[in-house]
Each structure stands twice: as structure tokens, then as C-alpha cells.
Design a protein around this motif. Structure first.
Motif, PDB file in Angstrom:
ATOM      1  N   ILE A  51       0.748  -1.275  -0.160  1.00 35.52           N
ATOM      2  CA  ILE A  51      -0.019  -0.002  -0.060  1.00 35.52           C
ATOM      3  C   ILE A  51       0.871   1.205  -0.056  1.00 35.52           C
ATOM      4  N   ARG A  52       1.904   1.360   0.758  1.00 37.50           N
ATOM      5  CA  ARG A  52       2.644   2.346   1.093  1.00 37.50           C
ATOM      6  C   ARG A  52       3.502   2.718  -0.199  1.00 37.50           C
ATOM      7  N   ALA A  53       3.926   1.395  -0.958  1.00 37.30           N
ATOM      8  CA  ALA A  53       4.898   1.880  -2.204  1.00 37.30           C
ATOM      9  C   ALA A  53       3.984   2.209  -3.120  1.00 37.30           C
TER      10      ALA A  53
ATOM     11  N   LEU B 274       1.961   6.893  -6.648  1.00 45.07           N
ATOM     12  CA  LEU B 274       0.802   7.852  -7.172  1.00 45.07           C
ATOM     13  C   LEU B 274       1.272   9.466  -6.558  1.00 45.07           C
ATOM     14  N   ARG B 275       1.764   9.242  -5.480  1.00 52.42           N
ATOM     15  CA  ARG B 275       1.955  10.910  -5.125  1.00 52.42           C
ATOM     16  C   ARG B 275       3.270  11.239  -5.840  1.00 52.42           C
TER      17      ARG B 275
ATOM     18  N   VAL C 130      -4.456  -2.747  -6.667  1.00 51.49           N
ATOM     19  CA  VAL C 130      -3.507  -3.237  -5.683  1.00 51.49           C
ATOM     20  C   VAL C 130      -3.776  -2.840  -4.223  1.00 51.49           C
ATOM     21  N   ILE C 131      -3.721  -1.648  -3.949  1.00 53.29           N
ATOM     22  CA  ILE C 131      -4.010  -1.009  -2.679  1.00 53.29           C
ATOM     23  C   ILE C 131      -5.353  -1.301  -2.021  1.00 53.29           C
TER      24      ILE C 131
END
Length: 921
Positions: free
Chosen positions: A697-699, A704-705, A721-722
Motif C-alpha cells: 500500500i505504501r509503495a 501515485l504521489r 492493488v492498494i
């Protein structure tokens, strides 16, 4: 029947006995004992059943009704109730190398030589009538067999050298010499002799049963016919009532006591019960097998007695009914079989009794006299062992000839049973000294000696001497008017006691005098030190290791001890005694080393086995300088032994308790270690499982950010995926929360009436996509009708899907198959999920329901194993849910796919659905 045929069969039977005895001795020499069996031991005890049993029981039943049963009820009670006493006697006799009942009584009262001689003399006088009984039975039975239907008138013949009983006595003397005196040590077992006695017990039982079957089912049409005809005979049935017992109730009790005491004290019974015992454990089985033997051999006594009376004059004397019944029927083979049975009963008793008496005579009458002869001590190198065996063999011959002499002179005046009861009453005089000596430490030798003398004199006055009067050797006025005309001394009504049968009368007065002297004198006189020592050892005979206590404080050299044993036992036995004590040291007459107390004790035991305890004591005293242990020392040893045994017992109990606690602690420690390991694995696994979706999720969120120009399709993929990893994270957290709710009892269930069949189908449909992706074949077998249960539909479906998902993971990798099946079972519904994977080992079947536990999963070929994906909480949660729904979840053996098979069982719903409710657990 031809006289030569009868004699030929009789002597052929005796030849068979020789062969059996020789075979038994040969097997013993090869170390393959044939008597080490409770059955053989029981059969040897059956030497109690003599010619008295075989012929005389029918005679006594005819004359005195059921009183014959008392002769066997006494031994039955002794074996059933007194086997602990016999075990004590066996242990004492084995420890002290006791050779006879005279030796036993002598050893108990300080190894007294005069007391042993007195017991021997009484035994010889008492048993002579009994041996005469056996010879009379053989003679009478032969005369009946060869002369029927003529009455046997002058049985003994005109000249003694043509008397059959004399030649039978001589043959038995040869047999007894060959198989009863092969070894000087009389405490060693006579295996060949015991084997022959056991064989004879079988023969006499078979012969009597054959006669009984013939009488009941051949002469008559069965027991009913026989007893019907007996009932029609005037007074016959009444003659078998209790009123027919001589002396009434007093006679009944007296005969019972007499038989019980005689069974314990007869020399032959002591020989087979105690001296010849191989293993004391045999006594337990013999205690019930021997009474069964007595029942069997007496089963047909009353039918045979009835048949003999109904036959009338052709049956002759009651003692001969067993022979005359088949003879009157014209048979030849059966009378011969019965004759051999009676011969077996008679010869068995004579052989064992003669061995016992010859040992007593040689050890306690002859040896004490010879030890007083100075010439025996002049040459220390003189070997007397062969000479001592010769004495014993001569004693055998003399005893049998004395038995024949009694038979020839007096035996005709008494019936078989009468002779037997005379001997019983004499043997019973040993009972006070023997039984009180086993349990009362205060009984002393002087009291035992005077008690035996007094009891024996009363017995002689009330039974033995009247027998001479009835035979014509003395005037009948002795019986009718008493000695010297003193009526209160009349033998059959002593001191005016009338109305009792003569045997109970004699037993009462003789035991009263015997016990009176024994108890009275023991209370007012003191024991010497050796008496005190032996009394302590005998009364404590059942205590472990007591009898092995060394009792000598005196000193002698090993050489002197060697010379003493060599002189009386021979070089082989002497060498064996010294080698058993010290295998490393060569024994010899020139050995000046001081003999230790244990060796002196073993030497005394060896001499006791050959010469008796009294003579052995005299010989040991001749070379040992010093005293034996006194009572205080022995009691100190006994107390120390008791304390040691108690201490050892407590230590053993504590050790057992500590071992149990230690084992529990080890198990608890191992369990804690396992739980700690599982906890670490769970924490690591949960951390990994939580970290994996969070990392994803973080990756993807950072991508995206940091990359606003990402293509739309990639952006959608990353967002998918998130979402997927967030769902996975939610599932893991939900499982942990479910487990916590189950353990804390806060899981909320909403049971309702539902169709288990439909729920199973929905669960299979829900997981179909996963099965198709893994190419797993799923077979569903459901019943035609609805399967109503009461359950929470969401939680139950969660459990079923969990089982199906686990089965998919563990199914075979090459051709994965899973089967879901729902079926009824009594008042329940059972849903099974089975795969074709490696299965679950039996020791793992309960562990899979433990928290954090995961079984290994094999991949591919070989032994490559890895941990499967998952938290290890699915099955524990599933079992908890099912349990809260009132059902069960377990693993059992596969039925179709040979893999793992898990079962859900829920009770059927009632006919009417229950109202909706909410239950907090």
C-alpha cells in the motif's frame, strides 16, 4: 480273573512308574524340570487321596453316610483359607534347608535333637497303620479280583513268602531307594518321584471316574434311575442323612478338625507341600485346583455306595464295592482298570511316606547315635556320605517291612477308614507345636516336648491300644472295664465322656493335654538363646531377607569347615558350597583363613539338608569356637531390617512421586517452550503478514504521489492493488479480533433455522473461482431433502469456506481433488471436506486446532517442505464457532481421497423453528 494276569498288569504298572521316575530325574539333570508347574504340584498334593479314598470312602459312605465328605472338606478348607500359612512354611523350609516335619519342629524349638527324635518316633508309630492300610488295600483288592465271587477269607496266605502284599512292599522299597535316595541332601527335590506321583494321581482319578460313569449310566439308566431305586430301598436314603454321622454334630466337627490338622501335619503332605515345592507361586493355583480334584474323585462315591447296597450280597464288603460292581456285571477290563487305580492310590502314599519317614529316621534317630560313636571322628579324611545314604536306604526297607508286619498282625481287625483315622489322630499331635510355633514366639521346646508326649500317650490309650484288644492281642476287658478295672479310664469314654465317636473323643483329650502342656509350660519357663533366635526367625518368616541373616559370631578356619563338610557330604557337595560362596578362592583342608559368618551359615544349611538341623548344629558346634547370635542381636537385626525396609519403602514412594512431578514439570516446560515458539512464530508471521500489505500500500501510494503523470491504466492498477491489500489486511485483523472474542466469550452469534444443504452449496459456489484458478476438481455430494439446522449463517459459511480453502491449499499438486459431502448421522447432520493431499498425521490431528499451529506443506518432489500461507488461526476459530453452535469439528481417517478429512457435526433443527434470538457467548 487269572492270578497271573492280575500280577502281570500290576507289576507292569510299577515298571511304568520306574520309567516315568527315571525320565523325570533325567530331565532334571538336563535342567528341564517336568515338575515346575502348578498342575504337577497340585497332582503331587493329591497323594493325600490314598487307598482310603479309593476304597474306603465308599465303605464309610455306606456305613456312616456323608461323614466321608469331612475327610476332604478339611483339606479343602486348609488349602482355600490357609495358603498364606503354607507359603510361610515353604519360605522357612527353603531358607533353613528343612527336610521333614520333624526337622521343621526341631528347628523351631532351638534345633532340639531330642524333640526331633520324639517327633520321628511318633510319626513312625502313627504312620505304620497307614502304610498297613495301603498294603491291606492292595491285598484285598487282588484277592477280590482273582477270587470273585468267593469271599476273600485268609488274605495273608499261609506263609508270608507267598503273601502278595510282602512282595509289593519289597518292590516299593526298591523304587523308593532308587528314586528317593539318589542324593544325600534330602532338602533337594526328588523330581522323578514327584513326576511319578503326579502320574499316579491322574490314574486313580481316571479309574474312579470310569467306574462311576459305568455304575450310573450302564448299570442304571442315569442318576435319576439310580436314586429312584435307592429311594425305594428301605432306609437307604436315610442312611445318607446327617443323622448317620457317628457322634452327631460333635462327631461332624471333630472329624472336620481331625482331617484339617492331619492334612497339615502328615509327613507325606509336608513332603509334597513344602519340601518338594519348586515355586511358592504354584501354591496360589493349587489352593483352588486341589479342592477341584477332591470334588472330582468323590463325585461318584454316593452313587457307587447306593449301587453296592442295591446289589446285595454279591457286592460283598462295602470297601470292595468299587471292584465287585463291575465284576458282578461280568466285566473284565474295567475291574482291572479299577484295580490299577487302587494300586496307584496305595503305592503313591507308600512311596512318599516312606521317603519322608526314612529321612526322619536316619537324620534324627540314627545320626545322633552315630555322632556319639568316637570312631566316626578318629579319621577326619573318612568320607561318610555314601555310608549315610546306605543308612537311609536301610531305613526305607525297615519301614516298609514294619508296615507289612502291622498289616499282617493287626490290620484284619479294622476297616480301611478305621486304620486311616487312627493315623490321622496321631499325626494331629504335631499341630500344636507346629502351628503355635509359627505364630507365637513364646512357645518353647520343653512345652512342645511334654505336650507331644502327653498327647501321644492319650492317643495310644484311646485308639492304638484298643486296636490290639480288638485284634485279640489284649483282653477286651481293657475296653469294656478300663485298665485295672478303673472305669473312668476306659479308652472310649475317658473320664466318663460318653456319646462321642471314638476319633473325636481321642482327638479332644489328646489335643487338650497337648495344648495344656505346651501353653502352660511355655508360660512359666524360659527359652534358651537359640530357641529365642529360632522363634524370632520362624514367627517373622514372611519378612524379606530375615531368614538369610547370619547367626554365627564364633570362629573357625575355612580348612576345618572344609574337612567337616567333606567328611559328611562328600567332595563334590563341599566344593559346590565353597565355590558358591567365593568363586575366586580354591577350597582345601589346609586353608587357615578365618571362615566368615555367612560361610558358616551356608555350611550349616548344607549339613541340615543332609542330616537334619539338630545333627547339623552338633557338627558345626564341634568346629566353631564361640556362640551363635542371641535373641537381642537377632531382634536388633530384625528391627534394623524393618526400619530399612520401611525407609526404602518411603524412599521408593518419594522417588516415584518426585519422578511423577519431574515428568509433569518436563511436560509443562516443553509445552511452555512450544507455546513460546508458536507465539514467536505467530508474532513473526503476523508482523510479516501485516507488513506485506502495508508495504504494498505504501509503495503504490508513494508512486501515485510522486508520479502525477502516471498513465491512467497504471494508476487504476495501482489503486486496485492498494484496495486488495487493504482487504487482506482487514481479514487478518478480523481473524485476530475473532480469536480474541472467542476466548473472552464476547463473540455475538445470531442463530436461526437454516438449510445446511443450501449453505454448503453457496459456500462451494463462493470459492469456485479460486478452485478454477488452481485447477482443483471440486466434487459436491448433497442430500435431496433440506438439511435443517440452527446456526449463525454467516459464521457457519465462514467455517465451511475456511475448510474448503484449506483443502484447496493442501490437495495434491499434480491432480488436486476435493470432495464436499453432507449426510445425516443419527440425530445430526455431518458435513465432510476431504482432499487427496498428504493428509494429517494422527499425532497432528488435535494440534491443528491449537492456536498458531501450522503443519508443513510439501511442494514438488522429495522432502522440500515450507510453511503454508495463512495465520494458523482459521481452524481454531472454526472449532470455536462450531462449539458455540452446539456441534463438533474434528479430523478423522480419509474414506475416498486418502488425504485429510475434516468433519462438521451439528444437531438437527427441531420440527418447528425456534423464535429468533440473540445470544452472547
Amino acid at each position: 480273573m487269572s492270578d497271573w494276569v492280575t500280577l502281570g498288569v500290576a507289576f507292569s504298572y510299577l515298571a511304568i512308574l520306574f520309567l516315568i521316575a527315571a525320565w523325570g530325574d533325567r530331565r532334571a539333570e538336563q535342567g528341564r524340570s517336568v515338575i515346575n508347574s502348578p498342575v504337577v504340584y497340585t497332582l503331587s498334593i493329591a497323594v493325600y487321596c490314598t487307598a482310603w479314598t479309593f476304597y474306603g470312602s465308599v465303605g464309610r459312605a455306606t456305613d456312616s453316610g456323608p461323614s466321608f465328605l469331612l475327610i476332604y472338606l478339611g483339606p479343602t478348607l486348609a488349602m482355600l483359607l490357609g495358603w498364606m500359612m503354607f507359603r510361610k512354611m515353604i519360605r522357612i523350609a527353603r531358607a533353613q534347608r528343612i527336610t521333614s516335619i520333624a526337622d521343621f519342629i526341631s528347628a523351631r524349638y532351638g534345633k532340639s535333637g531330642p524333640l526331633a527324635a520324639l517327633v520321628t518316633l511318633i510319626a513312625v508309630v502313627a504312620i505304620m497303620p497307614y502304610i498297613a492300610l495301603q498294603l491291606k488295600a492292595i491285598t484285598v483288592s487282588h484277592a477280590v479280583l482273582s477270587g470273585y465271587p468267593l469271599l476273600p477269607t485268609d488274605i495273608s496266605g499261609e506263609n508270608f513268602w507267598i503273601d502278595k502284599s510282602l512282595w509289593i512292599a519289597l518292590v516299593l522299597a526298591v523304587f523308593t531307594i532308587l528314586f528317593g535316595t539318589r542324593h544325600l541332601d534330602a532338602s533337594e527335590r526328588h523330581e522323578g518321584m514327584v513326576a511319578a506321583i503326579a502320574f499316579e494321581s491322574i490314574i486313580k482319578l481316571v479309574a474312579f471316574l470310569a467306574l462311576g460313569l459305568f455304575v450310573v449310566f450302564s448299570l442304571y439308566q442315569g442318576p435319576a434311575d439310580l436314586f429312584r431305586q435307592a429311594a425305594d430301598h428301605p432306609g437307604l436314603i436315610d442312611s445318607m442323612g446327617l443323622d448317620a454321622v457317628p457322634g452327631g454334630a460333635v462327631g461332624w466337627v471333630g472329624t472336620l478338625v481331625l482331617a484339617t490338622l492331619a492334612f497339615i501335619t502328615l509327613p507325606r503332605q509336608f513332603q509334597v507341600l513344602v519340601v518338594e515345592n519348586v515355586d511358592e507361586q504354584h501354591l496360589k493355583k493349587a489352593s483352588w485346583m486341589f479342592p477341584l480334584y477332591l470334588v472330582a474323585i468323590n463325585l461318584f462315591v454316593i452313587p457307587v455306595a447306593f449301587a453296592g447296597v442295591l446289589l446285595g450280597g454279591a457286592a460283598q464288603e462295602p470297601d470292595s464295592f468299587v471292584l465287585t460292581l463291575p465284576l458282578a456285571a461280568g466285566l473284565e477290563a474295567l475291574p482291572l482298570i479299577v484295580f490299577i487305580g487302587g494300586l496307584a492310590a496305595a503305592t503313591g502314599m507308600v512311596i512318599v511316606e516312606t521317603i519322608a519317614l526314612s529321612t526322619m529316621v536316619s537324620n534324627h534317630l540314627v545320626m545322633p547315635l552315630l555322632l556319639r560313636w568316637k570312631w566316626l571322628h578318629l579319621d577326619p579324611s573318612r568320607n561318610l556320605s555314601g555310608w549315610l545314604l546306605g543308612i537311609r536306604r536301610i531305613a526305607i526297607l525297615i519301614i516298609l517291612l514294619l508296615g507289612y508286619l502291622y498289616h499282617a498282625l493287626i490290620g484284619e481287625s479294622y476297616s480301611l477308614v478305621t486304620i486311616g483315622l487312627v493315623s490321622f489322630a496321631a499325626a494331629a499331635q504335631f499341630a500344636p507345636a507346629l502351628l503355635l510355633g509359627l505364630y507365637w514366639r513364646g512357645a518353647n521346646g520343653l512345652g512342645a516336648t511334654l505336650g507331644l508326649i502327653g498327647g501321644f500317650l492319650v492317643w495310644a490309650h484311646t485308639l492304638l491300644i484298643p486296636g490290639f484288644a480288638q485284634s485279640g492281642w489284649l483282653s477286651m476287658t481293657l475296653i469294656e472295664q478300663g485298665p485295672w478295672g478303673i472305669e473312668w479310664l476306659k479308652p472310649y469314654s475317658l473320664f466318663g465322656l460318653e456319646g462321642w465317636d471314638i476319633y473325636t473323643h481321642s482327638l479332644f483329650w489328646s489335643l487338650l493335654v497337648n495344648l495344656g502342656f505346651l501353653i502352660g509350660i511355655s508360660l512359666f519357663t524360659r527359652q534358651n538363646s537359640l530357641e529365642q533366635t529360632q522363634a524370632a526367625l520362624f514367627t517373622e518368616g514372611l519378612r524379606p531377607d530375615v531368614m538369610q541373616t547370619p547367626l554365627w559370631l564364633g570362629q573357625t578356619t575355612r580348612g576345618e569347615l572344609y574337612q567337616l563338610l567333606n567328611r559328611y557330604l562328600g567332595v563334590n557337595t563341599t566344593f559346590k558350597v565353597f565355590r558358591n560362596f567365593d568363586p575366586e578362592r580354591k577350597p582345601g583342608a589346609d586353608d587357615e583363613l578365618i571362615a566368615p559368618p555367612d560361610l558358616i551359615g551356608q555350611a550349616e544349611q548344607a549339613l541340615t539338608g543332609a542330616l537334619g538341623s539338630a545333627s547339623a548344629r552338633v557338627l558345626i558346634n564341634s568346629v566353631v569356637r564361640g556362640e551363635a547370635l542371641d535373641l537381642e542381636a537377632v531382634l536388633s537385626i530384625l528391627d534394623t531390617t524393618t526400619q530399612t525396609l520401611e525407609y526404602n519403602k518411603r524412599l521408593e514412594q518419594k522417588s516415584t512421586e518426585l519422578a511423577r512431578i519431574g515428568e509433569e514439570l518436563r511436560s509443562a516446560n516443553e509445552r511452555l517452550r512450544e507455546l513460546d515458539r508458536l507465539k514467536d512464530e505467530f508474532v513473526a508471521m503476523v508482523s510479516h503478514e501485516l507488513r506485506t500489505p502495508l508495504t504494498s500500500i505504501r509503495a503504490f501510494a508513494e508512486i501515485l504521489r510522486d508520479s502525477p503523470d502516471v498513465a491512467t491504466d497504471k494508476k487504476n492498477h495501482f489503486l486496485g492493488v492498494i484496495v486488495k491489500e487493504s482487504e487482506r489486511l482487514s481479514r487478518l485483523i478480523e481473524e485476530i479480533l475473532d480469536l480474541a472474542r472467542l476466548e473472552s466469550g464476547r463473540m455475538r452469534l445470531n442463530p436461526e433455522r437454516l438449510d445446511f444443504k443450501q449453505l454448503a452449496q453457496d459456500s462451494a459456489d463462493a470459492i469456485t473461482q479460486l478452485y478454477q484458478e488452481g485447477q482443483v476438481a471440486l466434487a459436491v455430494e448433497l442430500p435431496e431433502d433440506a438439511a435443517w439446522v440452527v446456526a449463525d449463517p454467516d459464521r457457519l459459511q465462514q467455517v465451511v469456506i475456511n475448510l474448503l480453502d484449506n483443502a484447496r491449499k493442501f490437495a495434491d499438486h499434480n491432480q488436486p481433488q476435493v470432495k464436499l459431502k453432507l449426510q445425516t448421522w443419527k440425530k445430526h447432520w455431518r458435513l465432510s471436506v476431504e482432499d487427496n493431499g498428504p493428509g494429517i498425521a494422527e499425532e497432528e490431528r488435535e494440534k491443528v486446532f491449537e492456536k498458531f499451529h501450522q503443519i508443513q506443506q510439501q511442494h514438488g518432489k522429495g522432502n522440500d517442505k515450507s510453511r503454508p500461507r495463512g495465520s494458523g488461526l482459521g481452524l481454531p476459530i472454526s472449532r470455536g464457532i462450531i462449539a458455540h453452535l452446539g456441534g463438533r469439528l474434528w479430523v478423522e481417517n480419509p474414506q475416498e481421497l486418502q488425504g485429510a478429512r475434516l468433519i462438521i457435526e451439528l444437531p438437527r433443527a427441531p420440527e418447528q423453528p425456534p423464535p429468533s434470538f440473540e445470544e452472547s457467548v
